[in-house]
Design an enzyme around this catalytic site. Structure first.
Site, PDB file in Angstrom:
ATOM      1  N   LYS A 156       0.850  -1.181   0.000  1.00  0.00           N
ATOM      2  CA  LYS A 156       0.000   0.000   0.000  1.00  0.00           C
ATOM      3  C   LYS A 156       0.890   1.237   0.000  1.00  0.00           C
ATOM      4  O   LYS A 156       1.743   1.410   0.882  1.00  0.00           O
ATOM      5  CB  LYS A 156      -0.911   0.012   1.232  1.00  0.00           C
ATOM      6  CG  LYS A 156      -1.958  -1.088   1.237  1.00  0.00           C
ATOM      7  CD  LYS A 156      -3.026  -0.828   0.194  1.00  0.00           C
ATOM      8  CE  LYS A 156      -4.191  -1.802   0.327  1.00  0.00           C
ATOM      9  NZ  LYS A 156      -5.254  -1.521  -0.649  1.00  0.00           N
ATOM     10  N   GLU A 206      -1.443  -1.025  -9.307  1.00  0.00           N
ATOM     11  CA  GLU A 206      -2.894  -0.981  -9.135  1.00  0.00           C
ATOM     12  C   GLU A 206      -3.390   0.435  -8.831  1.00  0.00           C
ATOM     13  O   GLU A 206      -2.879   1.091  -7.929  1.00  0.00           O
ATOM     14  CB  GLU A 206      -3.297  -1.939  -8.005  1.00  0.00           C
ATOM     15  CG  GLU A 206      -4.789  -2.051  -7.782  1.00  0.00           C
ATOM     16  CD  GLU A 206      -5.137  -3.094  -6.730  1.00  0.00           C
ATOM     17  OE1 GLU A 206      -6.287  -3.084  -6.256  1.00  0.00           O
ATOM     18  OE2 GLU A 206      -4.257  -3.911  -6.382  1.00  0.00           O
ATOM     19  N   LYS A 216     -14.319  -6.750  -6.625  1.00  0.00           N
ATOM     20  CA  LYS A 216     -14.645  -6.890  -5.207  1.00  0.00           C
ATOM     21  C   LYS A 216     -16.158  -6.997  -5.054  1.00  0.00           C
ATOM     22  O   LYS A 216     -16.903  -6.207  -5.633  1.00  0.00           O
ATOM     23  CB  LYS A 216     -14.122  -5.679  -4.414  1.00  0.00           C
ATOM     24  CG  LYS A 216     -12.607  -5.581  -4.391  1.00  0.00           C
ATOM     25  CD  LYS A 216     -12.135  -4.358  -3.621  1.00  0.00           C
ATOM     26  CE  LYS A 216     -10.612  -4.287  -3.571  1.00  0.00           C
ATOM     27  NZ  LYS A 216     -10.139  -3.053  -2.904  1.00  0.00           N
ATOM     28  N   ASP A 225      -8.924  -0.934  -9.927  1.00  0.00           N
ATOM     29  CA  ASP A 225      -9.672  -1.355  -8.742  1.00  0.00           C
ATOM     30  C   ASP A 225     -10.834  -0.399  -8.500  1.00  0.00           C
ATOM     31  O   ASP A 225     -11.965  -0.658  -8.909  1.00  0.00           O
ATOM     32  CB  ASP A 225      -8.747  -1.426  -7.534  1.00  0.00           C
ATOM     33  CG  ASP A 225      -9.484  -1.831  -6.257  1.00  0.00           C
ATOM     34  OD1 ASP A 225     -10.682  -2.137  -6.321  1.00  0.00           O
ATOM     35  OD2 ASP A 225      -8.860  -1.852  -5.181  1.00  0.00           O
ATOM     36  N   ASP A 227      -0.117  -1.086  -4.806  1.00  0.00           N
ATOM     37  CA  ASP A 227      -1.473  -0.545  -4.828  1.00  0.00           C
ATOM     38  C   ASP A 227      -1.441   0.896  -4.334  1.00  0.00           C
ATOM     39  O   ASP A 227      -1.173   1.156  -3.162  1.00  0.00           O
ATOM     40  CB  ASP A 227      -2.389  -1.381  -3.943  1.00  0.00           C
ATOM     41  CG  ASP A 227      -3.846  -0.949  -4.049  1.00  0.00           C
ATOM     42  OD1 ASP A 227      -4.148  -0.050  -4.852  1.00  0.00           O
ATOM     43  OD2 ASP A 227      -4.681  -1.520  -3.332  1.00  0.00           O
TER      44      ASP A 227
END
Length: 372
Positions: A163, A218, A267, A243, A191
């Site tokens: 992250k 991402e 998701k 995403d 990400d």
């Protein structure tokens, strides 16, 4: 089979340590659990973890949508009729995917239990036998992230999702520190959670990371800037994944038409549950894009639902469902299925998750019951 009762629980899942992403820090994870009971006494469990940064749904609003709008109209409906269930929910409320996901997951769970099969048998059968487990590194100082990565490699992990998303310079330092510490044979996925904002910042970061050997990048730019994703994809050899820019069918159509990504992160909370996720996966497969099933850090209930989708589809090449590993206390028992460095899904009926109602009661902040 008809729905007789829906119980809604607002719970707070305790994390082992705070979860930090570009746009927020979570000391714990609020979740909404749905318990669906049929007239024949079967129980299905569902979960909703809304994220106002991603789906536009607040926790309080999602709870109210389930309690006041969806649940009353679902009493008497057949939970096995997934198309009709979603048609009804779509007529009642526009969007609200995380709210609908809780109902969808509970319907699949109870249907699997009714038929005596795992959920993956309802959506194509089992394709994958196991998936590698990716450890998620929250944003921290470069040395802290590198040290944590090194420790996890010692535990058996072979891939990391990093992250980042604070600023290009510090993020590049984080990524380089982790790569230097773990070596080139360990997979690193980055990400950004929209944190680099635009294509200019992203391309600057990618230039600095040319030797980092990234698996993929991402969502570096703001969610609705599909054209920026197109530009980035055209100017780098690093695969790019969407995403936050993918919630439903309309987004997927634009992504496919513009060839805006190499991979998509599906998701259940963004698209409305298992049934819509299967539709998105089919679209991606036809377009030649690989899929990942990700999460908003759900408990064993929501995580298991995601795994059933992932295990049933050839186009699913990775999963990032680590909630049960990050909670110090969980309402279900999915954690036992994580055999680092792999997740091995069982063959239990429905979701295959045993919910501990004692822990559920302990974590519940407030609850409601909707009956026929």
């Amino acid at each position: 089979m008809k729905i007789k009762q829906l119980e809604i629980f607002a719970i707070d899942l305790p994390l082992v340590e705070p979860f930090i992403v570009s746009y927020d820090t979570y000391p714990s994870m609020p979740s909404i659990i749905v318990k669906l009971t049929t007239e024949c006494g079967l129980v299905g469990w569902g979960e909703s973890v809304p994220d106002d940064h991603v789906t536009g749904e607040t926790f309080e609003g999602t709870y109210a949508v389930i309690k006041d709008r969806l649940a009353p109209k679902l009493i008497g409906a057949n939970p096995m009729e997934f198309e009709k269930i979603h048609e009804l929910m779509d007529k009642l409320v526009k969007d609200a995917p995380a709210a609908k996901a809780a109902i969808d997951i509970a319907c699949f769970d109870v249907t699997g239990k009714k038929l005596g099969v795992p959920v993956y048998q309802l959506i194509g059968g089992r394709y994958h036998e196991k998936f590698p487990v990716t450890h998620v590194l929250s944003i921290g100082e470069p040395e802290k992230m590198a040290r944590e990565a090194e420790e996890r490699v010692g535990e058996g992990y072979r891939s990391f999702k990093m992250k980042v998303g604070r600023d290009v310079a510090s993020d590049v330092a984080r990524i380089q520190a982790v790569r230097e510490r773990v070596g080139i044979d360990i997979a690193i996925r980055v990400d950004v959670n929209q944190g680099w904002k635009n294509s200019g910042n992203t391309l600057q970061a990618l230039q600095a990371l040319q030797g980092a050997g990234l698996d993929w990048l991402e969502q570096p730019v703001v969610a609705d800037d599909i054209d920026a994703m197109v530009e980035i994809k055209s100017k780098t050899t690093v695969p790019v994944m969407i995403d936050e820019g993918l919630c439903g069918v309309r987004d997927m159509r634009e992504i496919i038409a513009k060839r805006a990504a190499d991979k998509v992160n599906i998701k259940l909370m963004k698209c409305g549950g298992i049934y819509p996720a299967m539709k998105l996966a089919a679209m991606a497969e036809m377009a030649g894009m690989e899929c990942q099933i990700g999460s908003m850090l759900e408990s064993s209930v929501g995580s298991s639902a995601g795994f059933h989708v992932a295990f049933s589809k050839k186009v699913m090449t990775s999963v990032e469902l680590t909630g049960p590993l990050k909670f110090s206390k969980d309402i279900g028992d999915l954690k036992a299925s994580y055999k680092i460095p792999f997740i091995e899904l069982g063959a239990g009926k429905g979701l295959g998750v045993k919910v501990d109602e004692g822990i559920l009661a302990e974590l519940t902040q407030y609850s409601d019951v909707v009956k026929g």
